[in-house]
Write a protein that holds these residues in place. Structure first.
Motif, PDB file in Angstrom:
ATOM      1  N   ALA A   1      38.173  13.796  55.411  1.00  0.00           N
ATOM      2  CA  ALA A   1      39.547  13.430  55.116  1.00  0.00           C
ATOM      3  C   ALA A   1      40.757  14.299  55.973  1.00  0.00           C
ATOM      4  O   ALA A   1      41.608  13.315  56.462  1.00  0.00           O
ATOM      5  N   ASP A   2      40.374  15.422  56.552  1.00  0.00           N
ATOM      6  CA  ASP A   2      41.498  16.013  57.331  1.00  0.00           C
ATOM      7  C   ASP A   2      41.520  15.176  58.879  1.00  0.00           C
ATOM      8  O   ASP A   2      42.497  14.743  59.301  1.00  0.00           O
ATOM      9  N   ILE A   3      40.206  14.874  59.357  1.00  0.00           N
ATOM     10  CA  ILE A   3      40.076  14.147  60.718  1.00  0.00           C
ATOM     11  C   ILE A   3      40.717  12.675  60.562  1.00  0.00           C
ATOM     12  O   ILE A   3      41.627  12.154  61.295  1.00  0.00           O
ATOM     13  N   PHE A   4      40.559  11.956  59.471  1.00  0.00           N
ATOM     14  CA  PHE A   4      40.764  10.482  59.307  1.00  0.00           C
ATOM     15  C   PHE A   4      42.222  10.524  58.917  1.00  0.00           C
ATOM     16  O   PHE A   4      43.020   9.682  59.505  1.00  0.00           O
ATOM     17  N   LYS A   5      42.710  11.467  58.166  1.00  0.00           N
ATOM     18  CA  LYS A   5      44.351  11.483  57.922  1.00  0.00           C
ATOM     19  C   LYS A   5      44.939  11.645  59.363  1.00  0.00           C
ATOM     20  O   LYS A   5      45.955  10.888  59.670  1.00  0.00           O
ATOM     21  N   THR A   6      44.543  12.433  60.106  1.00  0.00           N
ATOM     22  CA  THR A   6      45.012  12.903  61.333  1.00  0.00           C
ATOM     23  C   THR A   6      45.246  11.604  62.108  1.00  0.00           C
ATOM     24  O   THR A   6      46.364  11.173  62.937  1.00  0.00           O
ATOM     25  N   GLN A   7      44.039  10.906  62.155  1.00  0.00           N
ATOM     26  CA  GLN A   7      44.144   9.948  63.230  1.00  0.00           C
ATOM     27  C   GLN A   7      44.712   8.414  62.659  1.00  0.00           C
ATOM     28  O   GLN A   7      45.118   7.602  63.356  1.00  0.00           O
ATOM     29  N   GLY A   8      44.602   8.444  61.424  1.00  0.00           N
ATOM     30  CA  GLY A   8      45.307   7.448  60.849  1.00  0.00           C
ATOM     31  C   GLY A   8      44.806   5.952  60.590  1.00  0.00           C
ATOM     32  O   GLY A   8      45.286   4.968  60.320  1.00  0.00           O
ATOM     33  N   PHE A   9      43.425   5.750  60.955  1.00  0.00           N
ATOM     34  CA  PHE A   9      42.637   4.804  60.782  1.00  0.00           C
ATOM     35  C   PHE A   9      41.186   5.155  60.515  1.00  0.00           C
ATOM     36  O   PHE A   9      40.934   5.915  60.572  1.00  0.00           O
ATOM     37  N   GLY A  10      40.382   4.130  60.106  1.00  0.00           N
ATOM     38  CA  GLY A  10      38.875   4.310  59.996  1.00  0.00           C
ATOM     39  C   GLY A  10      38.380   4.280  58.832  1.00  0.00           C
ATOM     40  O   GLY A  10      39.065   4.140  57.678  1.00  0.00           O
ATOM     41  N   SER A  11      37.130   3.984  58.478  1.00  0.00           N
ATOM     42  CA  SER A  11      36.295   3.886  57.162  1.00  0.00           C
ATOM     43  C   SER A  11      35.278   5.083  57.205  1.00  0.00           C
ATOM     44  O   SER A  11      34.641   5.661  58.034  1.00  0.00           O
ATOM     45  N   ILE A  12      35.412   5.749  55.909  1.00  0.00           N
ATOM     46  CA  ILE A  12      34.467   6.668  55.566  1.00  0.00           C
ATOM     47  C   ILE A  12      33.421   5.925  54.425  1.00  0.00           C
ATOM     48  O   ILE A  12      34.055   5.508  53.679  1.00  0.00           O
ATOM     49  N   ALA A  13      32.103   5.766  54.871  1.00  0.00           N
ATOM     50  CA  ALA A  13      31.293   5.248  53.915  1.00  0.00           C
ATOM     51  C   ALA A  13      30.317   6.182  53.436  1.00  0.00           C
ATOM     52  O   ALA A  13      29.723   7.056  54.441  1.00  0.00           O
ATOM     53  N   VAL A  14      29.765   6.077  52.330  1.00  0.00           N
ATOM     54  CA  VAL A  14      28.966   7.124  51.546  1.00  0.00           C
ATOM     55  C   VAL A  14      27.853   6.399  50.840  1.00  0.00           C
ATOM     56  O   VAL A  14      28.320   5.589  49.845  1.00  0.00           O
ATOM     57  N   ILE A  15      26.494   6.791  51.056  1.00  0.00           N
ATOM     58  CA  ILE A  15      25.560   6.084  50.309  1.00  0.00           C
ATOM     59  C   ILE A  15      25.409   7.115  48.951  1.00  0.00           C
ATOM     60  O   ILE A  15      24.970   8.156  49.137  1.00  0.00           O
ATOM     61  N   THR A  16      25.679   6.381  47.824  1.00  0.00           N
ATOM     62  CA  THR A  16      25.625   7.136  46.719  1.00  0.00           C
ATOM     63  C   THR A  16      24.257   6.345  46.155  1.00  0.00           C
ATOM     64  O   THR A  16      23.118   6.469  46.756  1.00  0.00           O
ATOM     65  N   SER A  17      24.397   5.815  44.835  1.00  0.00           N
ATOM     66  CA  SER A  17      23.235   5.412  44.310  1.00  0.00           C
ATOM     67  C   SER A  17      23.654   4.447  42.775  1.00  0.00           C
ATOM     68  O   SER A  17      24.585   5.059  42.537  1.00  0.00           O
ATOM     69  N   VAL A  18      22.865   3.389  42.643  1.00  0.00           N
ATOM     70  CA  VAL A  18      22.931   2.768  41.107  1.00  0.00           C
ATOM     71  C   VAL A  18      22.748   3.998  40.118  1.00  0.00           C
ATOM     72  O   VAL A  18      23.208   3.876  39.138  1.00  0.00           O
ATOM     73  N   ALA A  19      21.807   5.123  40.367  1.00  0.00           N
ATOM     74  CA  ALA A  19      21.652   5.922  39.513  1.00  0.00           C
ATOM     75  C   ALA A  19      22.693   6.723  39.029  1.00  0.00           C
ATOM     76  O   ALA A  19      22.744   7.499  37.980  1.00  0.00           O
ATOM     77  N   GLY A  20      23.860   6.769  39.842  1.00  0.00           N
ATOM     78  CA  GLY A  20      24.940   7.604  39.481  1.00  0.00           C
ATOM     79  C   GLY A  20      25.754   6.875  38.302  1.00  0.00           C
ATOM     80  O   GLY A  20      26.715   7.493  37.764  1.00  0.00           O
ATOM     81  N   ASP A  21      25.479   5.530  37.895  1.00  0.00           N
ATOM     82  CA  ASP A  21      26.352   4.879  37.153  1.00  0.00           C
ATOM     83  C   ASP A  21      26.036   5.361  35.607  1.00  0.00           C
ATOM     84  O   ASP A  21      26.849   5.017  34.902  1.00  0.00           O
ATOM     85  N   ARG A  22      24.798   5.721  35.318  1.00  0.00           N
ATOM     86  CA  ARG A  22      24.555   6.297  34.178  1.00  0.00           C
ATOM     87  C   ARG A  22      23.368   7.042  34.051  1.00  0.00           C
ATOM     88  O   ARG A  22      22.341   6.959  34.833  1.00  0.00           O
ATOM     89  N   GLY A  23      23.203   8.168  33.314  1.00  0.00           N
ATOM     90  CA  GLY A  23      22.488   9.055  33.467  1.00  0.00           C
ATOM     91  C   GLY A  23      21.021   8.490  32.536  1.00  0.00           C
ATOM     92  O   GLY A  23      21.144   8.203  31.373  1.00  0.00           O
ATOM     93  N   ARG A  24      20.215   8.264  33.220  1.00  0.00           N
ATOM     94  CA  ARG A  24      18.688   7.925  32.761  1.00  0.00           C
ATOM     95  C   ARG A  24      17.852   9.023  32.711  1.00  0.00           C
ATOM     96  O   ARG A  24      17.596   9.867  33.485  1.00  0.00           O
ATOM     97  N   GLN A  25      16.785   8.880  31.557  1.00  0.00           N
ATOM     98  CA  GLN A  25      15.934  10.027  31.576  1.00  0.00           C
ATOM     99  C   GLN A  25      15.196  10.198  32.771  1.00  0.00           C
ATOM    100  O   GLN A  25      14.839  11.395  33.109  1.00  0.00           O
ATOM    101  N   PRO A  26      14.446   9.171  33.264  1.00  0.00           N
ATOM    102  CA  PRO A  26      13.761   9.539  34.562  1.00  0.00           C
ATOM    103  C   PRO A  26      14.619  10.203  35.868  1.00  0.00           C
ATOM    104  O   PRO A  26      13.603  10.839  36.623  1.00  0.00           O
ATOM    105  N   ASN A  27      15.611   9.988  35.917  1.00  0.00           N
ATOM    106  CA  ASN A  27      16.406  10.757  37.122  1.00  0.00           C
ATOM    107  C   ASN A  27      17.853  11.107  37.002  1.00  0.00           C
ATOM    108  O   ASN A  27      18.668  10.958  37.767  1.00  0.00           O
ATOM    109  N   PHE A  28      18.176  11.876  35.815  1.00  0.00           N
ATOM    110  CA  PHE A  28      19.579  12.157  35.800  1.00  0.00           C
ATOM    111  C   PHE A  28      20.037  13.545  36.432  1.00  0.00           C
ATOM    112  O   PHE A  28      21.352  13.453  36.485  1.00  0.00           O
ATOM    113  N   VAL A  29      19.222  14.147  36.970  1.00  0.00           N
ATOM    114  CA  VAL A  29      19.660  15.051  37.918  1.00  0.00           C
ATOM    115  C   VAL A  29      20.322  14.376  39.309  1.00  0.00           C
ATOM    116  O   VAL A  29      21.326  14.525  39.688  1.00  0.00           O
ATOM    117  N   TYR A  30      19.241  13.698  39.680  1.00  0.00           N
ATOM    118  CA  TYR A  30      19.760  12.872  40.854  1.00  0.00           C
ATOM    119  C   TYR A  30      20.748  12.017  40.656  1.00  0.00           C
ATOM    120  O   TYR A  30      21.637  12.076  41.384  1.00  0.00           O
TER     121      TYR A  30
END
Ligand SMILES: Cc1cc2nc3c(=O)[nH]c(=O)nc-3n(C[C@H](O)[C@H](O)[C@H](O)COP(=O)(O)OP(=O)(O)OC[C@H]3O[C@@H](n4cnc5c(N)ncnc54)[C@H](O)[C@@H]3O)c2cc1C
Ligand SMILES: NC(=O)c1ccc[n+]([C@@H]2O[C@H](COP(=O)([O-])OP(=O)(O)OC[C@H]3O[C@@H](n4cnc5c(N)ncnc54)[C@H](OP(=O)(O)O)[C@@H]3O)[C@@H](O)[C@H]2O)c1
Lengths: 450, 244
Positions: free
Chosen positions: B121-150
């Motif tokens: 955030a710091d770096i990109f704010k200073t340079q004033g452009f660019g993309s930050i991309a993060v791979i999360t997961s569909v698993a984060g959309d709802r806590g399901r029994q087989p993988n809710f910690v993940y």
């Protein structure tokens, strides 16, 4: 998991191991060696059971390039790199892969292990004739470099050795410089088999040639075909962009492909092409890999899968033996969706390589019970004419057929015993054709069997 | 294009890096496994990338982040795209039996990513452009029994990104949350695969497209957006009894 290869027959239960790098591969090899036979596997584009065993060591993640020497035209890559990736990387450097099979999705390891051939065998030989060398991981866990000059025997046994000598880790391939990657294609219609042969012979200075046979044609027009000749166009275009293909998303019921629909396909294709212009210039992708454009076309044959029957017969009696084969197929009323005829140049020094000077015919058959006796009859014809079947396509040839037609099998077995006495490497196919069962019985009673 | 990839040896990252390599991009790669990182550097070089540097780093050790990014900046100078790919899929039962296991996964997927994002955030704010991309997961959309910690560890990041996106908007910085469905990669080697599974190469294509089109949240393959819409809409009263 349940595993099969391109023909979807046979199917087996296998544990598939996917090591992320060389060290992991060695660890897995050691850890699993006692559980059953292990076979290396690339893209699984062989048709039968040569890449099937209880344990399968996949080269899926050995898919990196090591280096490219564009000056000398040598690329060094992991065994799991596909020919498609190689093409994408080398074409912009005005280089090309000297031998290309009909699918670009095969891996370099698989292309070496089957010593694959292309439409230019009569000029360029087979894939391994362009291999500088490779690192082979032996059953002992030791990796050795094999080339024409180092570990020569192992080199000639492993080129075309169907993964039975060990696991190819990485390889160096000598590339070819070409004027461009577009192909000037000329199509010629031939009215029968004799004229097909004549046209192929008369045009043997063309770099690429292949004939699509209408294998349901009978009588006078038996062996009529469309011949596609090709040469690199001098137009210096080195574009790698390829067409977007379509996909067969699900397995279709096999009744959709029967003798009538195939007859329709074969003759309408034939008549259609007859009307088309005779010369054109096409992208390398359309010329070499027309089938790749239909993703998973193997699903069209239904759940039972299909067999591809590819044999080669020496030139002298090719007309006679291929006529005999076509007649048998036609009399049995079995259609072949694709029947491809190619001319082969001289055989090379590799012990189990398929090509020998002559003609090779490829036929596809839907798997059904009545097919197997027909194929047995075809085997007899092929053997009678000193021909042989291609291991990379085979799912059923007998031990005796194999041993009669591959004269180096004994030499191969001897070497195999010295480098892999316990038959750690073996496939369903190698068991069937007698390359791994025999010493298994004698020396290796303790090991678990399937 | 100048690109920084964290967790570069992951199957999805590798496939994505290869697509960028073909376009001649300039890459800086950070990953934990030295052998595979070196191999990847050689591979991407052959495929046409300019490799401006690489670094081995255990990303779960957040203390090393600052220094690592200083090294990155000293050779890249500016960053058009920072892509975070590393992740860990823990055994759910083990997580339930031991907080330590759960903590480790939450740390790798969640906290270490947030540490990186703070510096980005710091770096990109200073340079004033660019993309930050993060791979999360569909698993984060709802806590399901087989993988809710993940799932919880990924949800932590997704929620964080929602806020960060707004905070960086005035600075001309683009934030994209990438939510893959089921991907056949080393992380899922032990799973039986079925028709809903896709390849790292396919996911990579949609990442490249999502970044260039400045998408905010992508599901990949796209049909996961629909699937998750359905999953999320199931009433909690019923959902609590579902085991999938
Ligand atoms: C549409 C289509 C068209 C084709 N056209 C042709 C053609 O024109 N000419 C031709 O010759 N072939 C052709 N083939 C066959 C194909 O080229 C060969 O079967 C090739 O071996 C497949 O490579 P693969 O990577 O899929 O190997 P797999 O099918 O996975 O394995 C094939 C063999 O190679 C061995 N092997 C694989 N990787 C390694 C490794 N790393 N080390 C040691 N052994 C290994 C396996 O053990 C097995 O014995 C075609 C196939 C298809 C599907
Ligand atoms: N596969 C799926 O089905 C799926 C679905 C949704 C989301 N995702 C997410 O997609 C991303 C990529 O995963 P993938 O599918 O490509 O699997 P992968 O190949 O197993 O990649 C995971 C990567 O994370 C790295 N990693 C883990 N802990 C690390 C640490 N402490 N420091 C540095 N690197 C670390 C691993 O490094 P090592 O190689 O050194 O172990 C590995 O390269 C992950 O964030 C994952 O959660 C995956």
């Amino acid at each position: 998991m349940i595993l099969d290869s391109w023909g979807r027959y046979p199917r087996t239960i296998a544990t598939v191991l996917e090591p992320l790098d060389g060290p992991a591969l060695r660890r897995l090899l050691q850890a699993h060696a006692s559980e059953g036979k292990i076979i290396p596997r690339g893209a699984g584009r062989s048709y039968g059971d040569s890449a099937l065993a209880e344990l399968v060591m996949s080269s899926r993640f050995l898919d990196g390039f090591l280096s490219l020497d564009s000056e000398n035209g040598i690329i060094h890559c992991g065994a799991g790199v596909s020919l498609d990736s190689v093409l994408r990387v080398v074409i912009p450097k005005q280089l090309f892969v000297p031998v290309l099979p009909g699918s670009k999705f095969v891996t370099v390891g698989g292309a070496i292990a089957a010593d694959v051939h292309g439409k230019n065998h009569h000029i360029a030989g087979s894939f391994c004739d362009h291999i500088v060398g490779f690192n082979l991981l032996l059953s002992s866990g030791e990796a050795v470099y094999c080339s024409e000059t180092e570990n020569t025997e192992l080199f000639h046994a492993s080129c075309g050795g169907m993964g039975l000598t060990g696991i190819i880790l990485d390889a160096k391939l000598k590339l070819q410089s070409v004027p461009g990657v577009f192909i000037n294609r000329r199509s010629i219609v031939s009215e029968n088999l004799a004229s097909t042969f004549e046209i192929l012979e008369d045009n043997n200075t063309n770099t690429y040639s292949v004939a699509w046979l209408d294998c349901l044609a009978q009588g006078e027009s038996l062996g009529r075909s469309l011949i596609f000749l090709g040469n690199h166009a001098s137009n210096p275009n080195f574009e790698t962009r390829t067409r977007r293909g379509i996909n067969v998303p699900v397995t279709t019921p096999s009744f959709l492909l029967n003798k009538y629909s195939m007859g329709l396909f074969n003759s309408s294709y034939f008549n259609l092409k007859k009307l088309l212009h005779k010369s054109d210039t096409v992208n390398y992708d359309s010329y070499f890999f027309p089938l790749d454009n239909i993703g998973n076309w193997n699903r069209l044959y239904g759940r039972d899968g299909f067999l591809q029957y590819q044999f080669v017969v020496p030139s002298e009696t090719a007309l006679e033996s291929i006529t005999e084969v076509l007649k048998k197929v036609s009399a049995a009323g079995k259609g072949s969706f694709l029947s491809v005829l190619k001319k082969f140049g001289k055989a090379n020094k590799n012990w189990l390589s398929f090509p020998l000077e002559g003609y090779t015919l490829t036929l596809d058959f839907k798997r059904e019970k009545s097919l197997f006796p027909l194929l047995d009859k075809l085997d007899e014809i092929v053997l009678k004419h000193s021909g042989r079947l291609y291991l990379a396509k085979d799912a059923r040839m007998t031990e005796s057929t194999f041993k009669q037609s591959y004269p180096n099998w004994e030499k191969f077995l001897e070497l195999k015993k010295s480098i892999d006495p316990e038959n750690i490497f073996g496939s369903l196919q190698s068991d069937r054709v007698g390359l791994t069962v025999e010493n298994d019985r004698k020396e290796n009673k303790g090991r678990k069997k399937a | 294009m100048k690109i920084l990839i964290m967790g570069a040896t992951s199957a999805i990252a590798k496939a994505t890096a290869r697509l960028y390599a073909e376009t001649g991009a300039e890459l800086f790669l950070i990953a934990r496994n030295e052998v595979r990182l070196e191999e990847l550097v050689a591979d991407l070089d052959v495929r046409g990338a300019k490799i401006s540097g690489h670094l081995t780093l255990d990303i779960s050790k957040t203390a090393g982040h600052k220094k690592a990014l200083e090294t990155v900046l000293s050779s890249l100078e500016k960053i058009d795209l920072a892509l975070i790919c590393h992740g860990d899929l823990p055994d759910q039962a083990a997580c339930e039996n031991s907080f330590k296991v759960a903590q480790k996964a939450i740390n790798v997927n969640g906290l270490s990513t947030i540490s990186l994002l703070t510096i980005f955030a710091d770096i990109f704010k200073t340079q004033g452009f660019g993309s930050i991309a993060v791979i999360t997961s569909v698993a984060g959309d709802r806590g399901r029994q087989p993988n809710f910690v993940y799932g919880a560890s990924k949800a932590l990041v997704s929620t964080y990104l929602q806020g960060l996106r707004g905070a960086l908007l005035p600075h001309g910085v683009h934030v994209i949350d990438i939510k893959p469905g089921l991907v056949d990669s080393p992380m899922t080697a032990a799973f039986e695969k079925g028709p809903l599974w896709s390849s790292p190469e396919l996911v990579a294509k949609s990442i490249v497209k999502g970044v260039s089109k400045k998408r905010l949240v992508i599901y990949t393959p796209g049909y996961w957006r629909l699937i998750m819409m359905v999953v999320v809409s199931i009433p909690e009263l019923i959902f609590q009894r579902l085991k999938f």
